[in-house]
Enzyme design. Sequence first.
Site, mmCIF file in Angstrom:
data_model
loop_
_atom_site.group_PDB
_atom_site.id
_atom_site.type_symbol
_atom_site.label_atom_id
_atom_site.label_comp_id
_atom_site.label_asym_id
_atom_site.label_seq_id
_atom_site.Cartn_x
_atom_site.Cartn_y
_atom_site.Cartn_z
ATOM 1 N N ASP A 213 0.813 -1.214 0.000
ATOM 2 C CA ASP A 213 0.000 0.000 0.000
ATOM 3 C C ASP A 213 0.846 1.263 0.000
ATOM 4 O OD1 ASP A 213 -2.117 -1.712 0.090
ATOM 5 O OD2 ASP A 213 -2.496 -1.480 2.239
ATOM 6 N N GLY A 214 2.057 1.193 0.538
ATOM 7 C CA GLY A 214 2.927 2.370 0.580
ATOM 8 C C GLY A 214 3.303 2.874 -0.788
#
Length: 475
Positions: A213-214
């Site tokens: 997700d980063g």
Amino acid sequence: MEDSASEPVTQPSAASGQLSESAGSSSTHRDGLAKCPRRRRKAARSQRRGGSHEQLLGEVERRRLPGQHEHSEPSGSASDTAESSPKRRAHFLHGPYPATHFGPKACILPNPTSVMHIQDPASQRLTWNKPPVNVLVIRKIRDESLVEPFKELCRFLVEEKQMMVYVERRVADDATLSKDEAFGSIRNQLCTFREGYDDISDCIDLIICLGGDGTLLYASSLFQGSVPPVMAFHLGSLGFLTPFKFESYKTEVAKVFEGNAAITLRSRLKVKVVKDMLQRTGQEQEEHNGLLPHGHANNEAGKVTLQLQVLNEVVVDRGPSSYLSNVDLYLDGRLITSVQGDGVIVSTPTGSTAYAAAAGASMIHPNVPAIMVTPICPHSLSFRPIVVPAGVELMITLSPDARNTAWVSFDGRKRQEIQHGDCIKITTSCYPVPSICCHDLVYDWFESLAQCLHWNVRKRQARLEDVSDSSDTEN
């Protein structure tokens, strides 16, 4: 003169003859209705339907928003829609109309039947005005397991799809890639950039993320205006925002290039940090009915030191201090409450499944136009997380009697100190992140809840073998 004047009256025209025939047929029709009660009731019902339909149209016309025109036919081009969309903060509760152009070549299919400023989620389909050419590939750094998928993807895009591939310079200068002579020809064709130095916002058509997700949060930070469509492959640890599997990347990428893919518009927060907006000399002024004094509410006062687009959340906390964080929360200029605790989280629906969920907030589907306010360990038993309309403006300041300063971070980055007299203004941005769906925007979200967060995972209750053993049946 008298004969010529009376001639049109005494000599009926063909039109008047038709009118007479229609009048005669109407008279005959009324006579038939008078003789047949069933026909009379049907005619009355049809008249009521017609009247209600006209009233409904009139009501829709009256309720149409100011400046909103009737969509009777498709617009000439998608660019006309984008140019007419507002770029400043709207004052209606559902938030600003999101930009429908993402990068130089991607947009949403126009929906001429829509009369609301919130588009039907089912109509959120990606299309291309022109074939995409420039692709930005974002790879999770410090992860050697992603080197081979990165090389495969770049080779596929350059050799088979003839795309211009952009990567970060530190990714292209990776020692593992430099030692690979077979990849050297592809590596020499990659376009590199440096964050904070090179502006690539106007030349990227599509973003492909390899990681967790980063990587999606990082992609959002690179584009402070319009964001190109984002296709995220799950090669990280959690993968709540990355629905695609890399095993079938060739098929999935080819489908996206063809267009007409489902997308989720993930709203972002437009955040401003204003220094010395609330003058220290005026802190003793009393608020009138919870409203800031006129000088304090002036948008032009103070100095804007930072302006960002945030995808997940804005976090205000007590930092290294051991004292309680004491901040005031304003909504459209009116004091709502004071937060006494470890801090407060202001998140988007996308961020509601991140830090806010860990702090006890509800999870909101990313298509819901809203802003969530969640306290962090409040020293109060009754302080529950709240959801406010996306169109409001939130402002966070230090309370005048706060014992210490506060610290603020934006999607976990650019952390800085907030002192007395400073404020943080937060509202919904009109530049969402168009995240490409693997299936559709409803199924993907619930699939992520189940697979990543194990939402509502429980051992199933066994059925009763013998109904007579139940106490409810004892009589």
